[in-house]
Design an enzyme around this catalytic site. Structure first.
Site, PDB file in Angstrom:
ATOM      1  N   ALA A  65       0.896  -1.059   0.010  1.00 18.49           N
ATOM      2  CA  ALA A  65       0.065   0.041   0.047  1.00 18.49           C
ATOM      3  C   ALA A  65       0.783   1.235   0.161  1.00 18.49           C
ATOM      4  CB  ALA A  65      -0.794   0.045   1.356  1.00 18.49           C
ATOM      5  N   GLY A 109       0.381  -5.035   1.013  1.00 17.13           N
ATOM      6  CA  GLY A 109      -0.690  -5.191  -0.052  1.00 17.13           C
ATOM      7  C   GLY A 109      -0.219  -5.714  -1.210  1.00 17.13           C
ATOM      8  N   GLU A 112      -0.524  -9.462  -0.753  1.00 13.53           N
ATOM      9  CA  GLU A 112      -2.078  -9.718  -0.428  1.00 13.53           C
ATOM     10  C   GLU A 112      -2.797  -9.568  -1.717  1.00 13.53           C
ATOM     11  OE1 GLU A 112      -2.285  -6.409   2.455  1.00 13.53           O
ATOM     12  OE2 GLU A 112      -2.748  -7.937   3.815  1.00 13.53           O
ATOM     13  N   GLU A 132       4.340  -5.156   7.127  1.00 13.75           N
ATOM     14  CA  GLU A 132       3.665  -4.185   7.713  1.00 13.75           C
ATOM     15  C   GLU A 132       4.394  -3.958   9.308  1.00 13.75           C
ATOM     16  OE1 GLU A 132       2.527  -6.397   6.134  1.00 13.75           O
ATOM     17  OE2 GLU A 132       0.819  -5.593   4.602  1.00 13.75           O
TER      18      GLU A 132
HETATM   19  N1  CO8 Z   1       4.414   3.189  -0.536  1.00 12.78           N
HETATM   20  C1  CO8 Z   1       5.109   4.565  -1.119  1.00 12.78           C
HETATM   21  N2  CO8 Z   1       6.066   4.498  -1.896  1.00 12.78           N
HETATM   22  C2  CO8 Z   1       6.982   3.474  -1.811  1.00 12.78           C
HETATM   23  C3  CO8 Z   1       6.666   2.194  -1.335  1.00 12.78           C
HETATM   24  C4  CO8 Z   1       5.385   2.096  -0.635  1.00 12.78           C
HETATM   25  N3  CO8 Z   1       4.792   0.841   0.018  1.00 12.78           N
HETATM   26  N4  CO8 Z   1       7.354   1.273  -1.736  1.00 12.78           N
HETATM   27  C5  CO8 Z   1       8.482   2.125  -2.340  1.00 12.78           C
HETATM   28  N5  CO8 Z   1       8.117   3.448  -2.554  1.00 12.78           N
HETATM   29  C6  CO8 Z   1       8.889   4.544  -3.229  1.00 12.78           C
HETATM   30  C7  CO8 Z   1       9.928   4.615  -2.417  1.00 12.78           C
HETATM   31  O1  CO8 Z   1       9.754   5.878  -1.383  1.00 12.78           O
HETATM   32  C8  CO8 Z   1      10.981   5.287  -3.526  1.00 12.78           C
HETATM   33  O2  CO8 Z   1      10.383   6.684  -3.751  1.00 12.78           O
HETATM   34  P1  CO8 Z   1      11.303   8.129  -3.951  1.00 12.78           P
HETATM   35  O3  CO8 Z   1      12.297   7.662  -4.871  1.00 12.78           O
HETATM   36  O4  CO8 Z   1      10.465   8.971  -4.042  1.00 12.78           O
HETATM   37  O5  CO8 Z   1      12.191   8.093  -2.615  1.00 12.78           O
HETATM   38  C9  CO8 Z   1      10.790   4.412  -4.842  1.00 12.78           C
HETATM   39  O6  CO8 Z   1       9.354   3.799  -4.483  1.00 12.78           O
HETATM   40  C10 CO8 Z   1      12.167   3.507  -4.709  1.00 12.78           C
HETATM   41  O7  CO8 Z   1      11.949   2.864  -3.524  1.00 12.78           O
HETATM   42  P2  CO8 Z   1      13.434   2.434  -2.867  1.00 12.78           P
HETATM   43  O8  CO8 Z   1      14.186   3.755  -3.293  1.00 12.78           O
HETATM   44  O9  CO8 Z   1      13.067   2.202  -1.404  1.00 12.78           O
HETATM   45  O10 CO8 Z   1      13.901   1.496  -3.518  1.00 12.78           O
HETATM   46  P3  CO8 Z   1      14.779   0.307  -2.901  1.00 12.78           P
HETATM   47  O11 CO8 Z   1      14.932  -0.665  -4.101  1.00 12.78           O
HETATM   48  O12 CO8 Z   1      15.999   0.791  -2.010  1.00 12.78           O
HETATM   49  O13 CO8 Z   1      13.836  -0.903  -1.941  1.00 12.78           O
HETATM   50  C11 CO8 Z   1      11.967  -1.823  -1.272  1.00 12.78           C
HETATM   51  C12 CO8 Z   1      12.728  -1.485  -2.294  1.00 12.78           C
HETATM   52  C13 CO8 Z   1      12.827  -2.913  -0.321  1.00 12.78           C
HETATM   53  C14 CO8 Z   1      10.753  -2.696  -1.767  1.00 12.78           C
HETATM   54  C15 CO8 Z   1      11.483  -0.697  -0.421  1.00 12.78           C
HETATM   55  O14 CO8 Z   1      10.853   0.429  -1.107  1.00 12.78           O
HETATM   56  C16 CO8 Z   1      10.341  -0.694   0.682  1.00 12.78           C
HETATM   57  O15 CO8 Z   1      10.681  -1.602   1.716  1.00 12.78           O
HETATM   58  N6  CO8 Z   1       9.417  -0.417   0.456  1.00 12.78           N
HETATM   59  C17 CO8 Z   1       8.031  -0.595   1.298  1.00 12.78           C
HETATM   60  C18 CO8 Z   1       7.755  -2.042   1.531  1.00 12.78           C
HETATM   61  C19 CO8 Z   1       6.670  -2.019   2.597  1.00 12.78           C
HETATM   62  O16 CO8 Z   1       6.803  -1.774   3.948  1.00 12.78           O
HETATM   63  N7  CO8 Z   1       5.401  -2.413   2.155  1.00 12.78           N
HETATM   64  C20 CO8 Z   1       4.395  -2.586   3.294  1.00 12.78           C
HETATM   65  C21 CO8 Z   1       3.429  -1.356   2.953  1.00 12.78           C
HETATM   66  S1  CO8 Z   1       2.079  -1.266   4.228  1.00 12.78           S
HETATM   67  C22 CO8 Z   1       0.805  -2.275   3.471  1.00 12.78           C
HETATM   68  O17 CO8 Z   1       1.064  -2.819   2.278  1.00 12.78           O
HETATM   69  C23 CO8 Z   1      -0.422  -2.285   4.250  1.00 12.78           C
HETATM   70  C24 CO8 Z   1      -1.319  -3.186   3.634  1.00 12.78           C
HETATM   71  C25 CO8 Z   1      -2.683  -2.735   4.093  1.00 12.78           C
HETATM   72  C26 CO8 Z   1      -3.781  -3.381   3.141  1.00 12.78           C
HETATM   73  C27 CO8 Z   1      -3.419  -2.721   1.654  1.00 12.78           C
HETATM   74  C28 CO8 Z   1      -4.429  -1.513   1.614  1.00 12.78           C
HETATM   75  C29 CO8 Z   1      -4.204  -0.722   0.537  1.00 12.78           C
END
Ligand code: CO8
Length: 258
Positions: A65, A109, A112, A132
């Site tokens: 998400a 998400g 999921e 999460e």
């Molecule tokens: N949301 C928003 N932006 C994101 C997300 C995200 N989940 N994941 C990555 N991005 C963005 C980053 O902020 C970055 O943007 P910017 O260049 O503007 O800073 C861009 O994508 C590239 O990401 P990274 O620089 O972090 O890339 P890396 O290769 O270094 O890392 C990762 C990749 C490991 C995937 C890392 O981006 C990461 O950990 N992302 C978050 C993963 C996460 O925690 N996901 C769970 C989110 S919570 C959730 O899903 C709750 C679900 C609830 C049900 C669903 C309801 C809709």
């Protein structure tokens, strides 16, 4: 209808949907999920569509998400809008067969969403996770429920409590993924699987899907009864007559979706 966060391609009767927010690793923003829900409505109503493949990019199926969108929401914001349920569960209630073709990250998400499809074909680059807890929240679109049913309590607890990622090989071993393929063959393999399904009778495929899904919603005796009733009902279709006649006459069936 045009979509800002999705790409749609038709391959015969197979719809290929590509999540398309590369700058955010396909983070599932409210706009993206609303578009996906509307597109699924349209595909479900379209007799020209027999099956669906949902994919992302090489780097990310979907990184979860949209954390940037969510971070300041209050309890009342998410409670009153019933955040997640309506548009997210649309994929789970999609009646036609659906395959997730996952390369790269399928997190939160994103994992999921993949699990809402009927099965997952993964590239060897795929990584699954429910991280999460590292954000101070928990899965909210089935991660504690579907994942547990699919891979069992021990692995689900490990993933959900530690937030660790699972690689494609482990995901295949523990049954989260049905097939593991080289990354450059992912879409080809998923389209071929969906194309195979699209050759079947569409209503019979829908019944088969409905019956397997019932196994996750009910006890064995009730599920067996449900299956038997659906099995019996296939004998009311022209396609059952055609399928069995074709076998006996040693020819390919020509299903008419009736
Ligand atoms: N949301 C928003 N932006 C994101 C997300 C995200 N989940 N994941 C990555 N991005 C963005 C980053 O902020 C970055 O943007 P910017 O260049 O503007 O800073 C861009 O994508 C590239 O990401 P990274 O620089 O972090 O890339 P890396 O290769 O270094 O890392 C990762 C990749 C490991 C995937 C890392 O981006 C990461 O950990 N992302 C978050 C993963 C996460 O925690 N996901 C769970 C989110 S919570 C959730 O899903 C709750 C679900 C609830 C049900 C669903 C309801 C809709």
């Amino acid at each position: 209808m045009t979509y800002e966060n999705l790409l749609l391609e038709m391959h015969g009767k197979v719809a290929l949907i590509t999540l398309n927010r590369p700058q955010a690793l396909n983070a599932l923003s409210p706009a993206l999920t609303a578009e996906l829900s509307a597109l699924l409505d349209a595909l479900e109503a379209d007799d020209g569509v027999a099956a669906l493949v949902l994919t992302g990019s090489e780097k990310a199926f979907a990184a979860g998400a949209d954390i940037k969108a969510m971070k300041d929401w209050s309890y009342m914001d998410v409670y009153k809008s019933d955040f997640i349920t309506a548009s997210w569960e649309r994929l789970a209630s999609f009646r036609k067969p659906s395959i997730a073709a996952v390369a790269g990250y399928a997190l939160g998400g994103g994992c999921e969403l993949a699990m809402m499809c009927d099965f997952i074909i993964a590239a060897d680059s795929a990584r699954f996770g429910q991280p999460e807890i590292t954000l101070g929240t928990i899965p909210g679109a089935g991660g504690t429920q579907r994942l547990t049913r699919f891979i069992g309590k021990a692995k689900a607890m490990d993933m959900v409590l530690t937030g660790r990622l699972m690689d494609a090989q482990e995901a295949e071993r523990c049954g989260l993924v049905s097939r593991l393929v080289p990354a450059d063959k992912l879409i080809e393999e998923a389209l071929a699987a969906a194309g195979k399904i699209a050759q079947m009778s569409a209503p019979i495929a829908m019944m088969a899907k409905e019956s397997v899904n019932r196994a996750f919603e009910t006890g064995l005796a009730e599920g067996i009864r449900f299956e038997r009733r659906l099995f019996h009902s296939t004998f009311a279709t022209e396609d059952q007559k055609e399928g069995m006649a074709a076998f006996v006459e040693k020819r390919q069936p020509s299903f008419r979706n009736r």
